[in-house]
Motif scaffolding. Structure first.
Motif, short mmCIF file in Angstrom:
data_model
loop_
_atom_site.label_atom_id
_atom_site.label_comp_id
_atom_site.label_asym_id
_atom_site.label_seq_id
_atom_site.Cartn_x
_atom_site.Cartn_y
_atom_site.Cartn_z
N UNK A 21 26.20 -17.30 104.83
CA UNK A 21 25.16 -18.19 105.33
C UNK A 21 25.20 -19.51 104.57
N UNK A 22 25.33 -19.45 103.24
CA UNK A 22 25.41 -20.69 102.44
C UNK A 22 26.61 -21.52 102.86
N UNK A 23 27.74 -20.86 103.08
CA UNK A 23 28.97 -21.56 103.48
C UNK A 23 28.76 -22.29 104.82
N UNK A 24 27.95 -21.72 105.69
CA UNK A 24 27.68 -22.32 107.00
C UNK A 24 26.62 -23.43 106.93
N UNK A 25 25.66 -23.28 106.03
CA UNK A 25 24.50 -24.18 105.99
C UNK A 25 24.75 -25.44 105.14
N UNK A 26 25.34 -25.27 103.97
CA UNK A 26 25.45 -26.38 103.02
C UNK A 26 26.20 -27.59 103.59
N UNK A 27 27.35 -27.42 104.27
CA UNK A 27 28.00 -28.62 104.84
C UNK A 27 27.12 -29.38 105.83
N UNK A 28 26.33 -28.65 106.62
CA UNK A 28 25.44 -29.31 107.58
C UNK A 28 24.33 -30.06 106.86
N UNK A 29 23.83 -29.47 105.77
CA UNK A 29 22.81 -30.16 104.96
C UNK A 29 23.39 -31.47 104.43
N UNK A 30 24.58 -31.40 103.89
CA UNK A 30 25.20 -32.59 103.31
C UNK A 30 25.46 -33.66 104.37
N UNK A 31 25.89 -33.24 105.56
CA UNK A 31 26.11 -34.19 106.67
C UNK A 31 24.83 -34.94 107.00
N UNK A 37 21.03 -28.38 98.19
CA UNK A 37 21.90 -27.26 97.83
C UNK A 37 23.32 -27.75 97.72
N UNK A 38 24.10 -27.04 96.88
CA UNK A 38 25.51 -27.38 96.73
C UNK A 38 26.27 -26.12 96.33
N UNK A 41 24.08 -24.20 93.53
CA UNK A 41 22.75 -23.65 93.82
C UNK A 41 22.46 -23.72 95.30
N UNK A 42 21.89 -22.64 95.86
CA UNK A 42 21.71 -21.32 95.26
C UNK A 42 23.04 -20.59 95.19
N UNK A 43 23.08 -19.52 94.45
CA UNK A 43 24.32 -18.77 94.28
C UNK A 43 24.03 -17.28 94.25
N UNK A 157 14.98 -29.35 87.96
CA UNK A 157 16.28 -28.70 88.08
C UNK A 157 17.15 -29.31 89.18
N UNK A 158 16.62 -30.28 89.91
CA UNK A 158 17.41 -31.01 90.93
C UNK A 158 17.19 -32.51 90.72
N UNK A 159 17.67 -33.05 89.59
CA UNK A 159 17.41 -34.46 89.27
C UNK A 159 17.97 -35.42 90.32
N UNK A 160 17.23 -36.51 90.51
CA UNK A 160 17.67 -37.54 91.44
C UNK A 160 17.28 -37.31 92.88
N UNK A 161 16.69 -36.15 93.18
CA UNK A 161 16.29 -35.84 94.55
C UNK A 161 14.77 -35.91 94.65
N UNK A 162 14.31 -36.23 95.85
CA UNK A 162 12.87 -36.32 96.11
C UNK A 162 12.50 -35.20 97.07
N UNK A 163 11.35 -34.59 96.81
CA UNK A 163 10.88 -33.47 97.63
C UNK A 163 9.48 -33.73 98.12
N UNK A 164 9.16 -33.14 99.27
CA UNK A 164 7.84 -33.25 99.86
C UNK A 164 7.17 -31.88 99.71
#
Length: 171
Positions: A21-31, A37-38, A41-43, A157-164
């Protein structure tokens, strides 16, 4: 074709499907510009800890792992940035993901409904969740399910990112 969805606790035997699932999801998140996630994390260790604590839930559709969520009482200390009272018990959804093959089938909704069910069973009146500022899908979904936007946070634990951050109060 009618599909049957079951929400159940994850077990260690689910690990290969979770990693897939991570292998399928992470590239789409990055796109989409979402780098929450990278490959770090998560692992497997994170998911393994969630399983051992009995706080990882999966959506199973016809025997296939369609989605995952960690439903915990662990609140990020950074939630104080938006005024959440961390002394209040809350069910917090972490690591919510839906396999792209199952998007649009109510998987995320079912997992978030499980968080609410757990909260009600435990007498907890707050649901909390956060999402990456680039995740447009969840920013539309959470308000539809009664979550109110509480503000922006940063996570150590996720520096440089902004969360809502979002919260839903239960009666």
């Amino acid at each position: 074709m009618i599909r049957s969805m079951t929400i159940r606790p994850a077990i260690l035997a689910d690990m290969p499907a979770l990693m897939n699932l991570l292998k399928n999801v992470i590239p789409l998140m990055h796109e989409a510009g979402n780098f929450q996630w990278d490959d770090q994390y998560p692992n497997e260790t994170v998911f393994g800890n969630d399983i051992r604590k009995e706080q990882l839930w999966v959506a199973d559709i016809d025997g296939q792992l369609a989605g995952v969520a960690a439903l915990t009482e662990d609140q990020e200390p950074e939630y104080e940035q938006v005024g959440f009272d961390l002394s209040q018990r809350a069910v917090v959804t972490h690591r919510l993901a839906v396999d792209p093959a199952f998007r649009g089938q109510g998987v995320a909704v079912a997992l978030l409904e499980q968080a609410e069910k757990i909260a009600l069973e435990r007498g907890i009146h707050f649901l909390r969740i956060d999402t990456n500022s680039e995740n447009q899908t969840t920013q539309k979904l959470f308000p539809k399910l009664g979550y109110l936007y509480a503000g922006d946070i940063t996570l150590g634990f996720r520096p440089g990112l902004r969360f809502l951050a979002y919260e839903k109060k239960l009666a």
